[in-house]
Design a protein around this motif. Structure first.
Motif, PDB file in Angstrom:
ATOM      1  N   ASP A 105       0.812  -1.213   0.000  1.00 19.32           N
ATOM      2  CA  ASP A 105       0.000   0.000   0.000  1.00 19.32           C
ATOM      3  C   ASP A 105       0.848   1.267   0.000  1.00 19.32           C
ATOM      4  O   ASP A 105       0.313   2.364  -0.180  1.00 19.32           O
ATOM      5  CB  ASP A 105      -0.954   0.007   1.200  1.00 19.32           C
ATOM      6  CG  ASP A 105      -2.341  -0.500   0.821  1.00 19.32           C
ATOM      7  OD1 ASP A 105      -2.817  -0.118  -0.269  1.00 19.32           O
ATOM      8  OD2 ASP A 105      -2.931  -1.277   1.584  1.00 19.32           O
ATOM      9  N   SER A 147      -0.943  -9.536   0.712  1.00 18.71           N
ATOM     10  CA  SER A 147      -0.783  -8.088   0.867  1.00 18.71           C
ATOM     11  C   SER A 147      -1.051  -7.362  -0.446  1.00 18.71           C
ATOM     12  O   SER A 147      -1.511  -6.217  -0.450  1.00 18.71           O
ATOM     13  CB  SER A 147       0.635  -7.762   1.353  1.00 18.71           C
ATOM     14  OG  SER A 147       1.610  -8.267   0.446  1.00 18.71           O
ATOM     15  N   ASN A 150      -4.926  -7.482  -1.047  1.00 15.80           N
ATOM     16  CA  ASN A 150      -5.640  -6.588  -0.131  1.00 15.80           C
ATOM     17  C   ASN A 150      -5.252  -5.118  -0.286  1.00 15.80           C
ATOM     18  O   ASN A 150      -5.842  -4.254   0.365  1.00 15.80           O
ATOM     19  CB  ASN A 150      -5.385  -7.021   1.316  1.00 15.80           C
ATOM     20  CG  ASN A 150      -5.943  -8.407   1.608  1.00 15.80           C
ATOM     21  OD1 ASN A 150      -6.964  -8.800   1.041  1.00 15.80           O
ATOM     22  ND2 ASN A 150      -5.276  -9.162   2.477  1.00 15.80           N
ATOM     23  N   ALA A 151      -4.259  -4.839  -1.126  1.00 15.83           N
ATOM     24  CA  ALA A 151      -3.794  -3.458  -1.294  1.00 15.83           C
ATOM     25  C   ALA A 151      -4.893  -2.600  -1.917  1.00 15.83           C
ATOM     26  O   ALA A 151      -5.581  -3.026  -2.846  1.00 15.83           O
ATOM     27  CB  ALA A 151      -2.543  -3.424  -2.156  1.00 15.83           C
ATOM     28  N   ARG A 152      -5.046  -1.401  -1.407  1.00 14.73           N
ATOM     29  CA  ARG A 152      -6.084  -0.495  -1.899  1.00 14.73           C
ATOM     30  C   ARG A 152      -5.512   0.760  -2.563  1.00 14.73           C
ATOM     31  O   ARG A 152      -6.197   1.421  -3.330  1.00 14.73           O
ATOM     32  CB  ARG A 152      -6.996  -0.079  -0.731  1.00 14.73           C
ATOM     33  CG  ARG A 152      -7.797  -1.242  -0.152  1.00 14.73           C
ATOM     34  CD  ARG A 152      -8.801  -1.761  -1.168  1.00 14.73           C
ATOM     35  NE  ARG A 152      -9.518  -2.944  -0.692  1.00 14.73           N
ATOM     36  CZ  ARG A 152      -9.178  -4.184  -0.999  1.00 14.73           C
ATOM     37  NH1 ARG A 152      -8.116  -4.411  -1.781  1.00 14.73           N
ATOM     38  NH2 ARG A 152      -9.872  -5.204  -0.547  1.00 14.73           N
ATOM     39  N   THR A 153      -4.279   1.079  -2.255  1.00 19.54           N
ATOM     40  CA  THR A 153      -3.691   2.322  -2.761  1.00 19.54           C
ATOM     41  C   THR A 153      -3.114   2.213  -4.169  1.00 19.54           C
ATOM     42  O   THR A 153      -3.403   3.059  -5.019  1.00 19.54           O
ATOM     43  CB  THR A 153      -2.592   2.821  -1.804  1.00 19.54           C
ATOM     44  OG1 THR A 153      -3.150   2.999  -0.505  1.00 19.54           O
ATOM     45  CG2 THR A 153      -2.008   4.138  -2.292  1.00 19.54           C
ATOM     46  N   HIS A 206      -8.879 -10.618 -10.306  1.00 21.54           N
ATOM     47  CA  HIS A 206      -8.834  -9.452  -9.420  1.00 21.54           C
ATOM     48  C   HIS A 206      -9.160  -8.135 -10.132  1.00 21.54           C
ATOM     49  O   HIS A 206      -9.140  -7.076  -9.501  1.00 21.54           O
ATOM     50  CB  HIS A 206      -7.455  -9.358  -8.768  1.00 21.54           C
ATOM     51  CG  HIS A 206      -7.127 -10.528  -7.886  1.00 21.54           C
ATOM     52  ND1 HIS A 206      -7.729 -10.733  -6.662  1.00 21.54           N
ATOM     53  CD2 HIS A 206      -6.270 -11.573  -8.063  1.00 21.54           C
ATOM     54  CE1 HIS A 206      -7.259 -11.837  -6.110  1.00 21.54           C
ATOM     55  NE2 HIS A 206      -6.372 -12.370  -6.939  1.00 21.54           N
ATOM     56  N   TRP A 208      -7.389  -6.659 -12.477  1.00 22.45           N
ATOM     57  CA  TRP A 208      -6.185  -5.865 -12.723  1.00 22.45           C
ATOM     58  C   TRP A 208      -5.938  -5.748 -14.224  1.00 22.45           C
ATOM     59  O   TRP A 208      -5.971  -6.762 -14.938  1.00 22.45           O
ATOM     60  CB  TRP A 208      -4.977  -6.505 -12.045  1.00 22.45           C
ATOM     61  CG  TRP A 208      -5.090  -6.569 -10.542  1.00 22.45           C
ATOM     62  CD1 TRP A 208      -5.788  -5.723  -9.734  1.00 22.45           C
ATOM     63  CD2 TRP A 208      -4.489  -7.544  -9.681  1.00 22.45           C
ATOM     64  NE1 TRP A 208      -5.660  -6.097  -8.415  1.00 22.45           N
ATOM     65  CE2 TRP A 208      -4.863  -7.218  -8.346  1.00 22.45           C
ATOM     66  CE3 TRP A 208      -3.672  -8.657  -9.891  1.00 22.45           C
ATOM     67  CZ2 TRP A 208      -4.450  -7.957  -7.243  1.00 22.45           C
ATOM     68  CZ3 TRP A 208      -3.254  -9.401  -8.798  1.00 22.45           C
ATOM     69  CH2 TRP A 208      -3.634  -9.049  -7.484  1.00 22.45           C
ATOM     70  N   SER A 232      -7.496   5.792 -13.429  1.00 21.57           N
ATOM     71  CA  SER A 232      -7.952   5.127 -12.205  1.00 21.57           C
ATOM     72  C   SER A 232      -8.128   6.086 -11.037  1.00 21.57           C
ATOM     73  O   SER A 232      -8.677   5.722 -10.004  1.00 21.57           O
ATOM     74  CB  SER A 232      -6.958   4.025 -11.809  1.00 21.57           C
ATOM     75  OG  SER A 232      -5.711   4.583 -11.413  1.00 21.57           O
ATOM     76  N   ARG A 233      -7.635   7.309 -11.176  1.00 16.20           N
ATOM     77  CA  ARG A 233      -7.720   8.259 -10.062  1.00 16.20           C
ATOM     78  C   ARG A 233      -9.118   8.845  -9.933  1.00 16.20           C
ATOM     79  O   ARG A 233      -9.832   8.986 -10.894  1.00 16.20           O
ATOM     80  CB  ARG A 233      -6.702   9.390 -10.261  1.00 16.20           C
ATOM     81  CG  ARG A 233      -5.274   8.944  -9.986  1.00 16.20           C
ATOM     82  CD  ARG A 233      -4.310  10.089 -10.167  1.00 16.20           C
ATOM     83  NE  ARG A 233      -3.003   9.758  -9.637  1.00 16.20           N
ATOM     84  CZ  ARG A 233      -1.957  10.573  -9.671  1.00 16.20           C
ATOM     85  NH1 ARG A 233      -2.072  11.773 -10.206  1.00 16.20           N
ATOM     86  NH2 ARG A 233      -0.799  10.209  -9.170  1.00 16.20           N
TER      87      ARG A 233
END
Length: 233
Positions: A105, A147, A150-153, A206, A208, A232-233
């Motif tokens: 993250d 990890s 589960n990363a969100r950033t 996922h 991606w 994506s922002r």
């Protein structure tokens, strides 16, 4: 050639050598006082001299309508942008090839892909633009780190290529490291296709995005990733 001439003392030293071997003088000094000194010395010695930068600066000043700053070494200013790039490079090197996967993250971008899909060079290129980039290898049958899932950033991007391209790159790598080449699954196209299918499955599961790097340069791949990041922002 006399690089980094920035003082009158250095100019004097240069002209000691010029007196022994005179010739045409070309200089790129931006400090006007030093430049005048060079012109005067050349005139006194009867030597032709040319300020290489002056015509270029004149064009820029005319077009932009603003005078040149003439700051020596301005390209090396240690500003916030410089330190942001250094920070990104340090982060990227520490998180290369799956290292330190626990703090994904903290990354801006994470690149994933099977071996020889240009993950590391693309990561370094992005880091040079101030983008913290980690990369994680995908190995057939091995789940990606939790990890990462589960990363969100970070923006997570899968890099893929044709089996032919990857096989060719891998063969060159093997031949460069050993004098005896033994065929293996590492360069077998059928085996590589299995790896690619597994990588695509992970990315699809996922959500991606994937980028095919087969015919892209590192710069083109990085540009495509930056474009995805903007969306994506």
């Amino acid at each position: 050639i006399y690089p980094l001439i920035r003082t009158e003392k250095q100019v004097a030293k240069v002209f000691e050598d010029i007196e022994e071997e005179p010739g045409i003088i070309l200089y790129t000094v931006v400090d006007q006082k030093l430049a005048r000194g060079i012109d005067e010395r050349c005139a006194a010695m009867g030597l032709p001299c040319v300020s290489v930068l002056e015509p270029v600066l004149a064009v820029f000043q005319s077009y932009l309508g603003t005078p040149a700053g003439r700051r020596v070494g301005a390209q090396h200013v240690l500003d916030a942008e410089y330190f942001r790039r250094i920070d990104a490079l340090n982060f990227t090197m520490e998180h290369d090839d799956g290292q330190l996967p626990a703090n994904m993250d903290d990354a801006d971008i994470v690149l994933i892909g099977i071996s020889r899909t240009s993950k590391t060079p693309t990561s370094i290129y992005l880091a040079n633009r101030g983008i913290k980039t980690a990369n994680i290898p995908i190995v057939l049958g091995v789940p990606v780190p939790e990890s990462l899932v589960n990363a969100r950033t970070p923006l997570i991007v899968g890099l893929i290529a044709t089996a032919e391209r990857i096989s060719h790159v891998r063969q060159n790598r093997i031949l460069g490291n050993t004098s005896t080449y033994v065929p293996s699954d590492y360069v077998d196209r059928a085996a590589i296709n299995e790896e690619l299918a597994y990588a695509r499955q992970i990315c699809t599961r996922h959500g991606w995005p994937m980028i095919d790097v087969s015919r892209r340069s590192i710069e083109e791949t990085a540009a495509a990733i930056v474009a995805l990041r903007g969306k994506s922002r």
